[in-house]
Write a protein that holds these residues in place. Structure first.
Motif, PDB file in Angstrom:
ATOM      1  N   VAL A  11       1.032  -1.265   0.136  1.00 62.90           N
ATOM      2  CA  VAL A  11       0.259   0.371   0.265  1.00 62.90           C
ATOM      3  C   VAL A  11       0.625   1.085   0.154  1.00 62.90           C
ATOM      4  N   TYR A  12       0.608   2.059  -1.142  1.00 65.77           N
ATOM      5  CA  TYR A  12       1.555   3.172  -0.907  1.00 65.77           C
ATOM      6  C   TYR A  12       0.523   4.237  -0.520  1.00 65.77           C
ATOM      7  N   ALA A  13       0.778   5.328   0.507  1.00 62.34           N
ATOM      8  CA  ALA A  13      -1.153   5.686   0.808  1.00 62.34           C
ATOM      9  C   ALA A  13       0.079   7.128   0.224  1.00 62.34           C
ATOM     10  N   ASP A  14       1.305   7.894   0.715  1.00 59.83           N
ATOM     11  CA  ASP A  14       1.510   8.940   0.706  1.00 59.83           C
ATOM     12  C   ASP A  14       1.365   9.536  -1.527  1.00 59.83           C
ATOM     13  N   SER A  15       1.243   8.751  -2.167  1.00 57.78           N
ATOM     14  CA  SER A  15       1.104   9.308  -3.747  1.00 57.78           C
ATOM     15  C   SER A  15       0.116  10.520  -3.610  1.00 57.78           C
ATOM     16  N   PRO A  16       1.048  11.354  -4.180  1.00 59.21           N
ATOM     17  CA  PRO A  16      -0.103  12.442  -4.507  1.00 59.21           C
ATOM     18  C   PRO A  16      -0.922  12.452  -5.979  1.00 59.21           C
ATOM     19  N   THR A  17      -0.905  11.652  -6.337  1.00 54.10           N
ATOM     20  CA  THR A  17      -1.703  11.237  -7.876  1.00 54.10           C
ATOM     21  C   THR A  17      -2.998  10.272  -6.999  1.00 54.10           C
ATOM     22  N   ARG A  18      -4.083  11.515  -6.992  1.00 53.74           N
ATOM     23  CA  ARG A  18      -5.469  10.379  -6.236  1.00 53.74           C
ATOM     24  C   ARG A  18      -5.843   9.348  -7.408  1.00 53.74           C
ATOM     25  N   SER A  19      -5.506   9.148  -8.268  1.00 50.89           N
ATOM     26  CA  SER A  19      -6.030   7.961  -9.876  1.00 50.89           C
ATOM     27  C   SER A  19      -5.143   7.129  -8.853  1.00 50.89           C
ATOM     28  N   LEU A  20      -3.975   7.189  -8.477  1.00 50.85           N
ATOM     29  CA  LEU A  20      -3.669   5.687  -8.437  1.00 50.85           C
ATOM     30  C   LEU A  20      -4.312   4.729  -7.127  1.00 50.85           C
ATOM     31  N   PRO A  21      -4.249   3.378  -7.857  1.00 51.09           N
ATOM     32  CA  PRO A  21      -4.923   2.344  -7.215  1.00 51.09           C
ATOM     33  C   PRO A  21      -4.242   1.696  -6.128  1.00 51.09           C
ATOM     34  N   LEU A  22      -4.063   1.702  -5.087  1.00 46.43           N
ATOM     35  CA  LEU A  22      -3.959   1.035  -3.205  1.00 46.43           C
ATOM     36  C   LEU A  22      -2.526   0.323  -3.412  1.00 46.43           C
ATOM     37  N   LEU A  23      -3.044  -0.691  -4.787  1.00 46.18           N
ATOM     38  CA  LEU A  23      -1.969  -2.124  -4.843  1.00 46.18           C
ATOM     39  C   LEU A  23      -1.403  -2.003  -6.240  1.00 46.18           C
ATOM     40  N   CYS A  24      -0.593  -2.421  -5.766  1.00 45.02           N
ATOM     41  CA  CYS A  24       0.807  -2.307  -7.075  1.00 45.02           C
ATOM     42  C   CYS A  24       0.506  -3.697  -7.914  1.00 45.02           C
ATOM     43  N   ARG A  25      -0.307  -3.892  -9.289  1.00 46.11           N
ATOM     44  CA  ARG A  25      -0.128  -4.770 -10.276  1.00 46.11           C
ATOM     45  C   ARG A  25       0.900  -4.792 -11.447  1.00 46.11           C
ATOM     46  N   GLU A  26       2.208  -4.257 -10.671  1.00 38.35           N
ATOM     47  CA  GLU A  26       3.291  -4.566 -12.299  1.00 38.35           C
ATOM     48  C   GLU A  26       4.858  -5.045 -11.950  1.00 38.35           C
ATOM     49  N   GLN A  27       5.085  -5.019 -12.541  1.00 43.48           N
ATOM     50  CA  GLN A  27       6.261  -5.348 -12.925  1.00 43.48           C
ATOM     51  C   GLN A  27       7.847  -4.309 -13.536  1.00 43.48           C
ATOM     52  N   PRO A  28       8.512  -3.810 -12.758  1.00 41.72           N
ATOM     53  CA  PRO A  28       9.655  -2.986 -13.381  1.00 41.72           C
ATOM     54  C   PRO A  28      10.880  -4.502 -14.085  1.00 41.72           C
ATOM     55  N   ILE A  29      10.999  -3.916 -16.066  1.00 41.85           N
ATOM     56  CA  ILE A  29      11.705  -4.380 -16.743  1.00 41.85           C
ATOM     57  C   ILE A  29      12.995  -3.851 -16.849  1.00 41.85           C
ATOM     58  N   PHE A  30      12.972  -2.744 -16.448  1.00 43.18           N
ATOM     59  CA  PHE A  30      14.936  -2.132 -16.769  1.00 43.18           C
ATOM     60  C   PHE A  30      14.485  -0.912 -15.768  1.00 43.18           C
ATOM     61  N   SER A  31      15.740  -0.920 -15.658  1.00 45.46           N
ATOM     62  CA  SER A  31      15.490   0.587 -15.461  1.00 45.46           C
ATOM     63  C   SER A  31      16.713   2.031 -15.467  1.00 45.46           C
ATOM     64  N   THR A  32      17.351   3.154 -15.036  1.00 49.38           N
ATOM     65  CA  THR A  32      18.488   3.041 -14.946  1.00 49.38           C
ATOM     66  C   THR A  32      17.986   5.267 -14.421  1.00 49.38           C
ATOM     67  N   ARG A  33      19.041   5.466 -14.491  1.00 52.77           N
ATOM     68  CA  ARG A  33      19.351   7.063 -13.266  1.00 52.77           C
ATOM     69  C   ARG A  33      19.341   8.766 -14.670  1.00 52.77           C
ATOM     70  N   ALA A  34      18.264   9.346 -14.686  1.00 56.12           N
ATOM     71  CA  ALA A  34      17.954   9.775 -15.991  1.00 56.12           C
ATOM     72  C   ALA A  34      18.122  11.857 -14.445  1.00 56.12           C
ATOM     73  N   HIS A  35      18.593  12.369 -15.146  1.00 56.53           N
ATOM     74  CA  HIS A  35      17.570  14.207 -14.426  1.00 56.53           C
ATOM     75  C   HIS A  35      16.689  14.144 -15.396  1.00 56.53           C
ATOM     76  N   VAL A  36      15.427  14.700 -14.792  1.00 54.07           N
ATOM     77  CA  VAL A  36      14.324  14.545 -15.507  1.00 54.07           C
ATOM     78  C   VAL A  36      13.912  16.061 -15.785  1.00 54.07           C
ATOM     79  N   PHE A  37      13.492  16.402 -17.099  1.00 53.35           N
ATOM     80  CA  PHE A  37      12.859  17.322 -17.535  1.00 53.35           C
ATOM     81  C   PHE A  37      10.841  17.563 -17.771  1.00 53.35           C
ATOM     82  N   GLN A  38      10.480  18.695 -17.520  1.00 56.72           N
ATOM     83  CA  GLN A  38       9.329  18.455 -18.120  1.00 56.72           C
ATOM     84  C   GLN A  38       9.889  20.717 -19.311  1.00 56.72           C
TER      85      GLN A  38
END
Length: 383
Positions: A11-38
């Protein structure tokens, strides 16, 4: 970079996104590190950094809905939450910077990597998962064409699973490169996802089932009642006809007796007697068939009474089900209130811990300065 196994379901109760469900059903398949911009939503030209330092950016796969997403968290804030569609394109704008447009989020994301190799691997995975999304979409369209019935996606693109900072962001503070020449590449708008079908509780399904059966029983009861009234009227008519037939039979028997007394008309009397006997047999056969039909109608009436009893039983079961539903709803409201209270208490506890950590850092800094001052005094006194 980390290529991980199954994501921890929690359960991830601190997420600011209200539309996210409480239970995770996904799997991470690739990760890397980077600086994020919009991209700047006002000018659509300048890049706005969304993270103070390099964070973990991960590809996630939702096996339930067969979709791929790019997700990144900065602390407890989701700074990237993008669903990959066949219309998306990842563009390499420099040796260490790349970008893609997300029409659903109405923004353009940019990533600054620490090396060109990391950028190439991320772009390779983007193309791979984009192709997988395209194949999944084509397969879904083929299925709709085969069934010739409109289908809806089980969940919208905006329905996403929660992520914890511990599973997404690492602890190392890597320094990525900033975009050298930001570019804004507009991308064709992706097809909007359909609204999620409202799920139905098992209790409402039971209610609908009992209501349908109750309606069917009411219809059958009405038909049987009409048939009973009609049969009652027919019985009265048949009784009248039977009485008339009996009177006619008695009259015919009397006539036969009178004719038998007439010796000169014996042949005619015998012929008339035969005809009268045949008529009597036909009347008796008709009377027997009417009696059989009357018995059948009585059985139908008894069956109608049984249906009425079953209807009352189903009505009672329906009332009991509604009462259980109300009890369960009350329990659910109470549990939600308790959960909300526990979340508020947890947030207050975390704030208190942060305050204590800040005070502790201040005290440590003051002690360090005091130590340095004492050391200088000792050195000055010894010289």
């Amino acid at each position: 970079m980390a290529q991980g196994g199954e994501f921890n379901s929690r359960v991830y109760a601190d997420s600011p996104t209200r539309s996210l469900p409480l239970l995770c059903r996904e799997q991470p398949i690739f990760s890397t590190r980077a600086h994020v911009f919009q991209i700047d939503p006002t000018t659509k030209k300048n890049w706005v950094p969304t993270s103070k330092h390099a964070v973990t950016v991960s590809y996630f796969y939702d096996s339930t809905r067969n979709v791929y997403r790019i997700i990144s968290l900065d602390g407890s804030k989701a700074i990237i939450n993008s669903t990959i569609t066949p219309n998306m394109t990842f563009t390499k704008t420099s040796q260490k910077f790349g970008q893609w447009a997300d029409s659903r989020a109405n923004t353009v994301y940019g990533l600054g990597f620490s090396s060109e190799n990391n950028l190439l691997k991320f772009a390779e995975k983007f193309a791979e998962f984009k192709e997988a999304a395209r194949l999944a979409k084509e397969k879904s369209q083929e299925k709709m064409e085969l069934t010739s019935t409109p289908s809806q996606e089980s969940a919208t693109g905006d329905m996403q699973s929660p992520l914890t900072p511990e599973s997404i962001n690492g602890t190392d503070d890597e320094r990525g490169t900033t975009p050298e020449t930001p570019q804004y590449l507009p991308e064709p708008r992706a097809e909007p996802s359909q609204n999620q079908l409202p799920f139905s509780h098992s209790s409402s399904s039971i209610n609908k089932h009992w209501e349908a059966e109750l309606a069917a029983l009411k219809g059958n009861n009405a038909k049987l009642t009409a048939a009973l009234l009609e049969s009652t009227a027919n019985v009265k008519q048949w009784k009248q006809q039977l009485a008339a037939y009996q009177e006619e039979a008695e009259r015919l028997h009397t006539r036969v007796t009178e004719l038998e007394c007439v010796s000169g008309q014996m042949t005619v009397i015998k012929s008339q007697k035969t005809e009268l006997n045949q008529t009597i047999e036909e009347l008796e056969s008709a009377l027997k068939s009417k009696e059989e039909e009357l018995e059948r109608l009585k059985e139908e009436v008894e069956s109608a009474n049984e249906f009425q009893t079953e209807k009352e039983s189903l009505t009672q079961k329906l009332q009991e089900t509604e009462e259980r539903n109300q009890t369960l709803e009350a329990q659910l409201v109470e549990l939600e209130q308790r959960l909300e209270g526990s979340q508020l208490e947890r947030e207050a506890f975390r704030k208190s811990l942060r305050t204590l950590l800040e005070l502790l850092d201040g005290k440590i800094f003051e002690l360090t300065e005091l130590r340095d001052s004492l050391a200088r005094l000792i050195e000055g006194s010894s010289s």
